[in-house]
Design a protein around this motif. Sequence first.
Motif, PDB file in Angstrom:
ATOM      1  N   ASN A 104      15.121 -22.822 -15.787  1.00 34.63           N
ATOM      2  CA  ASN A 104      16.434 -23.347 -15.475  1.00 34.63           C
ATOM      3  C   ASN A 104      17.533 -22.296 -15.299  1.00 34.63           C
ATOM      4  O   ASN A 104      17.670 -21.481 -16.382  1.00 34.63           O
ATOM      5  N   TYR A 106      20.714 -22.673 -13.645  1.00 27.94           N
ATOM      6  CA  TYR A 106      22.242 -23.058 -13.711  1.00 27.94           C
ATOM      7  C   TYR A 106      22.079 -24.801 -13.744  1.00 27.94           C
ATOM      8  O   TYR A 106      21.793 -25.601 -13.119  1.00 27.94           O
ATOM      9  N   ASN A 107      22.701 -25.157 -14.923  1.00 29.43           N
ATOM     10  CA  ASN A 107      22.908 -26.746 -15.451  1.00 29.43           C
ATOM     11  C   ASN A 107      21.364 -27.152 -15.135  1.00 29.43           C
ATOM     12  O   ASN A 107      20.449 -26.627 -15.741  1.00 29.43           O
ATOM     13  N   TRP A 109      19.539 -27.182 -12.500  1.00 27.13           N
ATOM     14  CA  TRP A 109      18.654 -26.384 -11.208  1.00 27.13           C
ATOM     15  C   TRP A 109      17.630 -25.633 -11.904  1.00 27.13           C
ATOM     16  O   TRP A 109      17.893 -24.632 -12.772  1.00 27.13           O
TER      17      TRP A 109
END
Length: 194
Positions: A104, A106-107, A109
């Motif tokens: 993961n 970003y957040n 994503w």
Amino acid sequence: MHKPLLAAVLAVAAVSPFAAKADENNQLDNFFVAGNLGQSNYRIGGISDKSDVFQNVRFGWRWNGLVGAEIGYAYLGQAKNTVDYATAYAKPRVGQLGVTAKYNFYNNWYVTGHGGYLRSRTTAGVTVGDVSASQRSWNNGWYAGAGVGYDVTKNVSLALNYDNYHVKYGRAGASQSQVNTNVAAYSASVEYRF
């Protein structure tokens, strides 16, 4: 020792330290099942078939949600070429065993990658008019792929993926030829984590 088998052994050895650490922390709870649906793209000599269905189902686990192992089955569609009254085709199916990783960035994503050993069963044949002939071949090979996706919930993810399957047909030997081909697959996937 065959190259794909050696690659699988090295992959398991590379993952072992992660498995030991995850087992110490009692975090072996990242079992997953994933299904892909998309399109295959054959590159065999004069055949360039980009219109067949690709389907794949994989089961596995990731230690600490990052690195793990997987097994699966892929339907690579059918490469077909028609010239005058003759039609030649090849239909490979593969069982796969390899390593998988998810990160993961970003957040919700993430990016994924996987690869390893495959065992293919390819049925190839030719039809001229009303006469047909076919033959099966079992061979070893390799696969690798990458994807980018989004965690919809804690347990469900959606992704877009690219995979490459290196499949062989025939037997390598002094009097027999062997055809090597790459089958590219573009797909969307759903993953469910337990």
